[in-house]
Design an enzyme around this catalytic site. Structure first.
Site, PDB file in Angstrom:
ATOM      1  N   GLU A   1      21.735   1.294  14.409  1.00  0.00           N
ATOM      2  CA  GLU A   1      22.327   1.255  13.063  1.00  0.00           C
ATOM      3  C   GLU A   1      22.795   2.611  12.536  1.00  0.00           C
ATOM      4  O   GLU A   1      22.205   3.156  11.588  1.00  0.00           O
ATOM      5  CB  GLU A   1      21.319   0.650  12.082  1.00  0.00           C
ATOM      6  CG  GLU A   1      20.925  -0.769  12.438  1.00  0.00           C
ATOM      7  CD  GLU A   1      20.162  -1.476  11.321  1.00  0.00           C
ATOM      8  OE1 GLU A   1      19.737  -0.816  10.358  1.00  0.00           O
ATOM      9  OE2 GLU A   1      20.005  -2.702  11.415  1.00  0.00           O
TER      10      GLU A   1
ATOM     11  N   GLU B   1      18.489  -7.550  16.167  1.00  0.00           N
ATOM     12  CA  GLU B   1      17.471  -7.639  15.105  1.00  0.00           C
ATOM     13  C   GLU B   1      17.844  -8.768  14.157  1.00  0.00           C
ATOM     14  O   GLU B   1      19.005  -8.870  13.741  1.00  0.00           O
ATOM     15  CB  GLU B   1      17.400  -6.343  14.262  1.00  0.00           C
ATOM     16  CG  GLU B   1      16.674  -5.205  14.917  1.00  0.00           C
ATOM     17  CD  GLU B   1      16.548  -3.979  14.002  1.00  0.00           C
ATOM     18  OE1 GLU B   1      16.609  -4.138  12.759  1.00  0.00           O
ATOM     19  OE2 GLU B   1      16.405  -2.876  14.538  1.00  0.00           O
TER      20      GLU B   1
HETATM   21  C1  FCB Z   1      16.735  -2.347  10.169  1.00  0.00           C
HETATM   22  C2  FCB Z   1      16.076  -1.271  11.023  1.00  0.00           C
HETATM   23  C3  FCB Z   1      14.684  -1.622  11.477  1.00  0.00           C
HETATM   24  C4  FCB Z   1      13.896  -2.344  10.399  1.00  0.00           C
HETATM   25  C5  FCB Z   1      14.677  -3.483   9.812  1.00  0.00           C
HETATM   26  C6  FCB Z   1      13.949  -4.275   8.764  1.00  0.00           C
HETATM   27  O1  FCB Z   1      17.689  -1.768   9.357  1.00  0.00           O
HETATM   28  O2  FCB Z   1      16.850  -1.052  12.177  1.00  0.00           O
HETATM   29  O3  FCB Z   1      14.069  -0.448  11.925  1.00  0.00           O
HETATM   30  O4  FCB Z   1      13.442  -1.467   9.471  1.00  0.00           O
HETATM   31  O5  FCB Z   1      15.883  -3.007   9.280  1.00  0.00           O
END
Ligand code: FCB
Length: 456
Positions: free
Chosen positions: A168, A356
């Site tokens: 990210e 994620e």
């Molecule tokens: C993302 C991050 C991860 C975690 C999630 C909830 O932005 O990559 O590390 O904190 O959010």
């Protein structure tokens, strides 16, 4: 409808995600150098309740038990990150063999248990020594970063095929170098744009290092992504939403695809040219094998005359009367469908994994159980939308839940719990949440029912 992993096809990859700083703890053992997060979170008033990641989930010591738990839940892929300062305490130069040894043990244990390791090279914990020299705002970081990538690939590439260069980039440049709410706490457009350009260079240069050393590697990088809707149908709100979509979803992918920075769509970032050298445009390009899409929520945006630079502001989910997670993020399953479509429309993207997706809720153990029905419903809703996209031809080929265990949620500390496994941070005990049992069931391939032989 009862959703099952087999609906996604037998080759679809299922796994869980985590990161070094959020789980490992052991921040000062075995010759590890400090990172910007060690420094930032140990200052007062930076993190909710003054929490820090010094101990976190003790994963550095607990990894073997955690991996066994993972295996018992039927999870076959594990995405974790490497702490740069464990490998190179000064960011470059002398390699810390004890740090290399930790990741060797971790990787070997994964393989022994039939779990495939997926490595993220940079999940936000820059060595502090490098930040003292300007960190991501200093172009020398391209040299430091490629050296670090090369050490990792040479150390672990004989056993690890799947690599992600960055986690990210918008979040760590935006929160860390523009808003100052994440480490290293810098602010302002100049810091931000310098960091953005050097990060985008490293995104491609790091990937090239992997490709050269490991031609068969599966190489990707990950992006935070949120579907953006205008608050109303007014032209001004639509224009504001378009700008925010460029910033949130397109700023780092388009230069990698050879489309250059999305200048025309958002003139302000023209100023990034100040940090660019003649041939940089070409250096930003890399033909990734996959893109990691990370999605949690959507954003609703309206025109706002008083917001500097962007003239657009986000209408908070709390003000919109919508279902929320403990992060006050809107639960909006269709959002993951829309971002999958958005990335799929770029012809240069070959393959997408959701690297994620997940939700924080206020979990509390009752009689040794955590009944997190809301999380189960969250996963069901989002997975249904991933399947919808896949059935419409989107090249999505994998899904990683965030996260395996509860962990240190950056500026929010330990209160938001994202895990499938509950962690009691007082004594490091783990409790498998109901959502983990649900996930296990979802992943378990049903046995073929064979006709019983007739008995005489
Ligand atoms: C993302 C991050 C991860 C975690 C999630 C909830 O932005 O990559 O590390 O904190 O959010």
């Amino acid at each position: 409808m009862n959703l099952h992993s087999k609906d996604f096809g037998k080759d679809f990859i299922w796994g869980v995600s985590s990161s070094a700083y959020q789980t490992e703890g052991a921040h000062d053992v075995d010759l590890k150098g400090f990172s910007i997060w060690d420094e930032f979170s140990n200052q007062k008033k930076k993190i909710a309740k003054n929490h820090n990641g010094n101990v976190a989930c003790h994963f550095y010591h607990h990894y073997s038990d955690d991996l066994k738990l993972m295996q018992s839940m039927g999870i076959k892929n594990f995405r974790f990150s490497i702490s740069w300062a464990r490998i190179l305490p000064n960011g470059h130069g002398v390699v810390n063999l004890k740090g290399v040894d930790f990741y060797n043990r971790l990787i070997n244990h994964c393989l022994e248990l039939g779990i495939t390791p997926w490595i993220t090279l940079y999940h936000w914990d820059l060595p502090l020594e490098l930040e003292k020299k300007g960190g991501w705002t200093n172009r020398d970081i391209v040299r430091w970063f490629t050296e670090y990538v090369s050490v990792c690939v040479k150390s672990f590439g004989d056993r690890v095929k799947n690599w992600m260069v960055l986690n990210e980039p918008l979040v760590f440049t935006g929160a860390g170098y523009f808003l100052g709410i994440h480490a290293p706490g810098k602010k302002g457009l100049s810091n931000f744009l310098a960091a953005v350009h050097h990060v985008t260079l490293c995104q491609a240069e790091g990937a090239r290092v992997i490709r050269n050393l490991l031609p068969d590697a599966n190489i990707g990088t990950t992006f935070s992504s949120s579907h953006v809707d205008p608050y109303t149908n007014s032209e001004k709100d639509i224009e504001a939403a378009r700008k925010v979509d460029v910033l949130l979803n397109r700023l780092f992918i388009e230069p990698a695809l050879g489309m250059s920075y999305p200048f025309k769509k958002m003139p302000l970032i023209n100023r990034i040219e100040k940090y660019m050298k003649a041939d940089d445009e070409k250096l930003l390009v890399f033909d990734f094998d996959f893109i990691g899409v990370q999605n949690y929520t959507r954003e609703v945006v309206k025109h706002s005359l008083f917001t500097p630079f962007f003239k657009a502001s986000i209408v908070k989910a709390e003000k919109r009367n919508v279902p929320l997670t403990a992060m006050n993020w809107e639960i909006y399953p269709e959002g993951i469908y829309h971002v999958l479509k958005l990335y799929n429309e770029y012809p240069g993207i070959k393959k997408i994994y959701i690297t994620e997706n997940g939700a924080a809720f206020h979990d509390e153990p009752v009689n040794g159980k955590v009944n997190d029905l809301k999380r189960i419903n969250f996963y069901k809703g989002y997975l249904q939308q991933v399947l919808r996209a896949k059935q419409e031809g989107v090249k999505v080929e994998g899904y990683f839940s965030w996260s395996f265990t509860d962990n240190f949620e950056w500026a929010e500390g330990y209160s938001p719990r994202f895990g499938l496994v509950y962690v009691d941070f007082e004594n490091q005990q783990r409790i498998i949440k109901e959502s983990a049992y649900w996930f296990k069931n979802f992943l378990t391939v049903p046995h073929k029912v064979t006709k019983p032989h007739s008995v005489w």
